[in-house]
Design an enzyme around this catalytic site. Structure first.
Site, mmCIF file in Angstrom:
data_model
loop_
_atom_site.group_PDB
_atom_site.id
_atom_site.type_symbol
_atom_site.label_atom_id
_atom_site.label_comp_id
_atom_site.label_asym_id
_atom_site.label_seq_id
_atom_site.Cartn_x
_atom_site.Cartn_y
_atom_site.Cartn_z
ATOM 1 N N GLY A 17 0.835 -1.188 0.000
ATOM 2 C CA GLY A 17 0.000 0.000 0.000
ATOM 3 C C GLY A 17 0.866 1.232 0.000
ATOM 4 O O GLY A 17 2.079 1.167 -0.231
ATOM 5 N N ASN A 22 4.711 -2.368 2.713
ATOM 6 C CA ASN A 22 4.621 -3.556 1.870
ATOM 7 C C ASN A 22 4.383 -4.764 2.763
ATOM 8 O O ASN A 22 4.805 -4.793 3.917
ATOM 9 C CB ASN A 22 5.906 -3.760 1.055
ATOM 10 C CG ASN A 22 6.050 -2.720 -0.036
ATOM 11 O OD1 ASN A 22 5.067 -2.335 -0.661
ATOM 12 N ND2 ASN A 22 7.263 -2.253 -0.275
ATOM 13 N N VAL A 23 3.709 -5.776 2.193
ATOM 14 C CA VAL A 23 3.415 -6.987 2.960
ATOM 15 C C VAL A 23 4.119 -8.167 2.300
ATOM 16 O O VAL A 23 4.054 -8.345 1.085
ATOM 17 C CB VAL A 23 1.898 -7.243 3.034
ATOM 18 C CG1 VAL A 23 1.614 -8.466 3.908
ATOM 19 C CG2 VAL A 23 1.179 -6.023 3.597
ATOM 20 N N LYS A 66 4.282 -7.152 7.690
ATOM 21 C CA LYS A 66 4.106 -5.829 7.082
ATOM 22 C C LYS A 66 5.301 -4.968 7.475
ATOM 23 O O LYS A 66 5.626 -4.846 8.658
ATOM 24 C CB LYS A 66 2.803 -5.194 7.553
ATOM 25 C CG LYS A 66 2.579 -3.783 7.007
ATOM 26 C CD LYS A 66 1.274 -3.197 7.478
ATOM 27 C CE LYS A 66 0.104 -3.741 6.683
ATOM 28 N NZ LYS A 66 -1.136 -2.980 6.940
ATOM 29 N N ASP A 94 -10.961 3.239 7.868
ATOM 30 C CA ASP A 94 -10.534 2.975 6.482
ATOM 31 C C ASP A 94 -11.128 1.659 5.995
ATOM 32 O O ASP A 94 -10.440 0.822 5.429
ATOM 33 C CB ASP A 94 -9.008 2.938 6.397
ATOM 34 C CG ASP A 94 -8.517 3.071 4.948
ATOM 35 O OD1 ASP A 94 -9.312 3.497 4.082
ATOM 36 O OD2 ASP A 94 -7.358 2.731 4.677
#
Length: 648
Positions: free
Chosen positions: A20, A24-25, A40, A134
């Site tokens: 995102g 990063n994942v 993450k 969100d």
């Protein structure tokens, strides 16, 4: 490059699985617990940004305080060499956004099953005073079994915190943004409920309700435009389900669900028979609402005051002149009458347009939205009837205007009232219930209703082969027969079961396996020298045979080795006579250890004055041994161990 790197000496990074704007994942292996995890990692661009680090840590703190089956579990949080990371549960599947793209629009029942899990998770967060802020399909994971996991609490905030961020710097995604957030207000629990309503709309239609060329234009639609009807893109949506969307996405938070639990309760009962055709959710306008009062300018106040002064002055003058005017009033009255008569003649003969409304031709508004059509009619000086009538139309899309009454191009007088007719789309038919019928009967019934686009999906089921077990859309849904497709799920009977090899199964394990697969146990028993007691010796049908649920399976269980009888063994024993003095009596004791005697007990006791012979009988069990010993004057003179005799 982080691939292959080991973090904290424990997490071996394998590959990228997502990302995102903030992190990063990666898929990683926890080498200590030997399991796959998702890790993450904050982007290096933000490794020195205290605000992003604080938000990143907040995600772990928010999610780790929650314990719910539909919220991703947090295992670890740490920092190593400017690498900030969160270790969490790995969900093997995809994001809900990807699932909608691949499968949307979803059947209402599937959509509500997914929403029930999401809302349950958010309700749990709200109970713990955490607002997600969100909520969107990108932050929701779904595994291959349809289980939901809500993730990404990166901008979640504890309601008790003093660091709640105002939305003048809007966090979250504009497509799922509540009106109060769009106008710069606080994000509350009801903001989450609004986003949940948008997610449900997207599940049912495969699209978002508001889109635009810029974030600003989308935010304005959240503020001003009513949520469109999900039925427009998915006619199978019952009114009870659409009402959940409408209530959750009400512009004013006051009209939304009070809590996520309330929304969850509506989701659970949406398909109850008494709710399917409930009235459309509307917000009643308060008749006592405060009306806008026009501003009175200073000049207008001054003018009004001047007029009042003039009235007072005139009144005084009139009082003075009153007596003089009384003599002139008949002539004044006659003059006024002549003026009015002359003006009337001129108005009728010379200036008719001053008293007669002009002619107006009604414009064609077919295919227009209501606002545009009404605006065009009002621009022509016409009045629009407040009641809009509905009519089906084969060409004009649902929600758009079809015609007017009087019809287009008709000439009417300015100010005339015009009634608008709105399209309900093509003529619809309420689909009947064909579940329980054979597939041929169902197809005929649907064809009689005009439904020609019928597809069949065959599945294994307990119902008889050829029976319709489900239909989509469900009975009672209004459809356009010439266009809409009907999907029938038809049973092909129960699925065959391939029998396992039940050898070494205990009686409990074997009966449990057969019961779980709908098979009937026929129990038998037999002796076996090889198979322990209680385990399966053999089965019929044999392992690997395909059988139907309900069939009988004969299983023989072991009783263990067959028991043999105890045997009696006779032994002749010679007892010597060896006295110290001739003629002395010697004391003899015989002890036996067999099925009936213990070696500690005396089998026989007597005295001798000469060599003697005795016969001893020993009873020996299968697999056991016998034993005897002879003592003379407390001295063992003979003994023997005897095996169980073999069968002849």
């Amino acid at each position: 490059m982080l691939i292959g790197k080991r973090i904290s000496g424990r997490y071996q990074i394998l590959r990228v699985i997502g990302g995102g704007g903030m992190a990063n994942v990666y898929l990683a292996e926890d080498i200590i617990l030997d399991r796959e995890v998702a890790i993450k990692i904050l982007r290096f661009d933000y490794a020195n940004d205290n605000e992003f680090i604080r938000r990143f840590r907040r995600e772990a703190q928010s999610a780790s305080s929650l314990d719910h089956p539909n919220i991703v579990s947090i295992y670890d949080l740490g920092e190593e060499d400017d690498i900030y990371y969160i270790v969490m549960e790995y969900v093997e599947g995809m994001t809900l956004k990807e699932y909608i793209t691949a499968n949307g629009p979803l059947h209402p029942k599937e959509a509500l099953n997914i929403m029930e899990q999401i809302v349950s998770a958010i309700a749990h967060a709200h109970q713990n005073q955490i607002v997600h802020r969100d909520i969107k399909p990108h932050n929701i994971l779904i595994d291959h079994m349809g289980n939901i996991k809500v993730t990404d609490f990166g901008i979640a905030t504890a309601l008790s915190s003093t660091t709640i961020t105002h939305t003048n710097s809007v966090l979250g995604s504009v497509h799922y943004l509540s009106p109060e957030q769009a106008r710069g207000g606080l994000a509350t629990k009801k903001s989450d409920i609004y986003a949940l309503g948008i997610v449900l709309f997207e599940l049912l239609t495969g699209r978002i309700p508001f889109d635009g060329e810029s974030a600003v234009s989308i935010a304005l639609k959240h503020l001003q435009a009513e949520t469109p009807s999900a039925k427009r893109w998915n006619p199978s949506v019952p009114q009870s389900v659409e009402n959940i969307i409408l209530k959750a996405t009400a512009k004013d938070p006051f009209h939304r669900y009070e809590t996520a639990e309330d929304m969850e309760a509506d989701i659970k009962t949406a398909f109850d028979a008494d709710r399917l055709n409930e009235k459309r959710f509307t917000i009643q306008e308060d008749e006592e609402m405060t009306k806008a009062i026009p501003i009175i300018k200073d000049e207008e106040l001054a003018k009004a005051a001047g007029e009042k002064e003039a009235e007072v002055t005139t009144a005084q003058e009139n009082k003075t002149k009153k007596n003089g005017k009384r003599k002139k009033w008949p002539w004044v009255l006659l003059t006024i009458c002549l003026v009015f008569i002359t003006a009337g003649i001129l108005a009728v003969t010379v200036f008719p347009s001053l008293f007669m409304p002009k002619d107006v031709k009604i414009p064609d508004v077919s295919g227009m939205e209501y606002e545009k059509a009404a605006g065009l009619l009002e621009k022509e000086g016409l009045q629009v009837d407040s009641e809009v009538l509905e009519i089906s139309d084969e060409k004009i899309e649902e929600g758009l205007m079809v015609k007017t009454d009087p019809k287009a191009d008709t000439t009417v007088k300015e100010g005339a009232t015009v009634t608008l007719y709105k399209s309900t789309g093509k003529a619809k038919t309420e689909i009947g219930d064909v579940t329980g019928q054979t597939v041929d009967q169902a197809k005929k019934a649907l064809k009689d209703q005009g439904f020609n686009h019928v597809t069949v999906n065959e599945v294994n089921d307990e119902k008889n082969a050829g029976t319709v077990i489900d239909q989509n859309p469900s009975a009672g849904t209004e459809l356009v027969p010439s266009e809409d497709q009907v999907k029938l799920t038809v049973s092909i009977g129960p699925e065959d079961i391939t029998l396992r090899d039940l050898k070494t199964y205990s009686k409990e394990a074997a009966s449990g396996y057969l019961e779980d697969n709908g098979l009937k146990l026929v129990e038998k028993e037999a002796y076996s020298d090889d198979v322990p007691e209680g385990q399966v010796v053999k089965q019929k049908p044999a392992a690997g045979t395909a059988v139907k649920p309900g069939n009988e399976v004969e299983v023989t269980f072991s009783l263990g080795p067959e028991k043999k009888p105890a045997k009696t063994v006779k032994e002749k024993v010679k007892i010597p006579y060896e006295p110290e003095n001739e003629g002395d009596e010697l004391q003899v004791q015989i002890a036996v250890d067999d099925a009936d005697h213990s070696i500690s007990d005396t089998y026989e006791e007597f005295k001798i004055k000469e060599p003697t012979e005795r016969t001893i009988e020993l009873k020996i069990e299968p697999g056991q041994k016998g034993y005897y010993q002879v003592m003379v004057n407390n001295k063992v003179v003979s003994y023997k161990t005897i095996e169980y005799p073999k069968d002849e």
